[in-house]
Design a protein around this motif. Sequence first.
Motif, PDB file in Angstrom:
ATOM      1  N   LEU A   4       1.510  -8.287   5.123  1.00 60.50           N
ATOM      2  CA  LEU A   4       2.405  -7.170   4.825  1.00 60.50           C
ATOM      3  C   LEU A   4       2.145  -6.611   3.424  1.00 60.50           C
ATOM      4  CD1 LEU A   4       5.772  -8.458   6.317  1.00 60.50           C
ATOM      5  CD2 LEU A   4       4.373  -6.570   7.151  1.00 60.50           C
ATOM      6  N   ALA A   5       1.876  -7.481   2.469  1.00 60.76           N
ATOM      7  CA  ALA A   5       1.576  -7.022   1.113  1.00 60.76           C
ATOM      8  C   ALA A   5       0.299  -6.187   1.089  1.00 60.76           C
ATOM      9  CB  ALA A   5       1.453  -8.224   0.177  1.00 60.76           C
ATOM     10  N   ILE A   6      -0.718  -6.637   1.875  1.00 59.44           N
ATOM     11  CA  ILE A   6      -1.975  -5.875   1.946  1.00 59.44           C
ATOM     12  C   ILE A   6      -1.732  -4.501   2.566  1.00 59.44           C
ATOM     13  CG2 ILE A   6      -4.252  -5.805   3.019  1.00 59.44           C
ATOM     14  CD1 ILE A   6      -4.319  -8.872   2.790  1.00 59.44           C
ATOM     15  N   VAL A  11      -0.910   1.464   2.241  1.00 66.07           N
ATOM     16  CA  VAL A  11      -0.056   2.630   2.467  1.00 66.07           C
ATOM     17  C   VAL A  11       0.225   3.356   1.152  1.00 66.07           C
ATOM     18  CG1 VAL A  11       2.264   3.353   3.138  1.00 66.07           C
ATOM     19  CG2 VAL A  11       0.997   1.750   4.570  1.00 66.07           C
ATOM     20  N   ASP A  12       0.495   2.580   0.086  1.00 65.14           N
ATOM     21  CA  ASP A  12       0.737   3.198  -1.209  1.00 65.14           C
ATOM     22  C   ASP A  12      -0.481   3.984  -1.682  1.00 65.14           C
ATOM     23  OD1 ASP A  12       3.259   2.168  -1.213  1.00 65.14           O
ATOM     24  OD2 ASP A  12       2.783   0.468  -2.534  1.00 65.14           O
ATOM     25  N   VAL A  18      -2.870  11.376  -0.429  1.00 68.83           N
ATOM     26  CA  VAL A  18      -2.300  12.532   0.273  1.00 68.83           C
ATOM     27  C   VAL A  18      -1.560  13.437  -0.706  1.00 68.83           C
ATOM     28  CG1 VAL A  18      -0.568  13.244   1.963  1.00 68.83           C
ATOM     29  CG2 VAL A  18      -2.139  11.405   2.518  1.00 68.83           C
ATOM     30  N   GLY A  19      -0.814  12.834  -1.641  1.00 70.11           N
ATOM     31  CA  GLY A  19      -0.106  13.622  -2.639  1.00 70.11           C
ATOM     32  C   GLY A  19      -1.062  14.409  -3.515  1.00 70.11           C
ATOM     33  N   GLU A  20      -2.158  13.780  -3.914  1.00 69.67           N
ATOM     34  CA  GLU A  20      -3.155  14.480  -4.728  1.00 69.67           C
ATOM     35  C   GLU A  20      -3.797  15.623  -3.950  1.00 69.67           C
ATOM     36  OE1 GLU A  20      -7.260  13.527  -7.234  1.00 69.67           O
ATOM     37  OE2 GLU A  20      -6.208  11.928  -6.170  1.00 69.67           O
ATOM     38  N   LEU A  21      -4.062  15.393  -2.667  1.00 66.35           N
ATOM     39  CA  LEU A  21      -4.647  16.426  -1.823  1.00 66.35           C
ATOM     40  C   LEU A  21      -3.700  17.610  -1.671  1.00 66.35           C
ATOM     41  CD1 LEU A  21      -6.924  17.361   0.069  1.00 66.35           C
ATOM     42  CD2 LEU A  21      -5.773  16.145   1.930  1.00 66.35           C
TER      43      LEU A  21
END
Length: 372
Positions: A4-6, A11-12, A18-21
């Motif tokens: 889950l941590a991986i 995802v982060d 995606v935000g940069e795009l």
Amino acid sequence: EKELAILKGRVDGLEAKVGELEANQFSTTTRLEGLATFVVGGVNSSPLGEEVTFNHDVQLALNTSFTGKDLLVTILRAGNFGDSAFGNGLATLETAFQEDSGAGSLGIDKLYYQFPIGESFTATIGGRVGQEDMLAIWPSAYPSDTVLDLLTLNGAPLAYNKNLGPGFGLWWEHNGFAVSANYVAANGADAGQGLFNSRSGGTATVQVGYGGERWGVAAIYSQIDGGVGVPGATPLVAEAIETGGDTSALGLSGFWQPAQSGLVPSISAGYGYASIDSGPVTDSQSWFVGLQWEDAFLQGNAFGIAVGQPGFATSTGRGVSTDPDVVALEAWYKWQVTDAISVTPAVFYISDAEGRSSSDQFGALLKTSFRF
């Protein structure tokens, strides 16, 4: 927990990419801005008669950006002011327009492209661009609703001559300071006249100034070739420039406006001087002062008055008389009916409008503007 941590880390990372795009992507966007104007009114003592006329002007501006920082401007325009008293001489309105092909004909009024160069420079190039489109500063707060064209040219109508044709320009801006340089050739698209020869109808302009929210000032120099039709000049001066040699025109203009609307109006003023190399006129001067009250009587409305002299002959050759004291005055009140519709009654008076004594003109009009 390890898996889950991986997954959370992946995802982060994906969300960050995606935000940069999204922050950097831009799709070609075109925005349409329209302005339709009705003018009902008349001018007495006009060579075209004293009848009341009903004229119109329609402008459709297509503003296209390919990167979010550039701008391609295409303006389509049609009008029927060619035979109107409001479309001739010093009584010409700023909104007066008609294509050479006739009343109601739709044509490309302007077509030009602006794009940034680095952080402080903006370049403009166009097949049909106006001198005023390539100036970083327009040193006037008058008017919010235009009437006489000659009182919208910063008191220096020969320097701010709005020459229109193929052209290019560059301006630099930093902390309110700006320097602009441009060139327009009215006949630059015509075979046999060209972009740079003596028959090109060219205007080369340099402007230096400072502009802020409440005040601004600018000095301008324009070199005008013979063949350029200049607005805001007496018939004697206009003919001398259009048929004569090179003209050097200077202007100094500025404005101040209060922090809040009220009893104190904004103040705009300017002075112009021109030297003409050949022809019956050798020197010309002009000036203007305009006052405008925002939120006059009702919020959103405006009231304005202005007085000035067009480019008039102050020195002439032997056997040619100088112009009489041609003076123009106007007053108007803009009623903002809705965000998109305004109604503006206006009156104006021009003494010796045809460049001779006893040729005074008085005009009254009602202008209705629709913006969409």
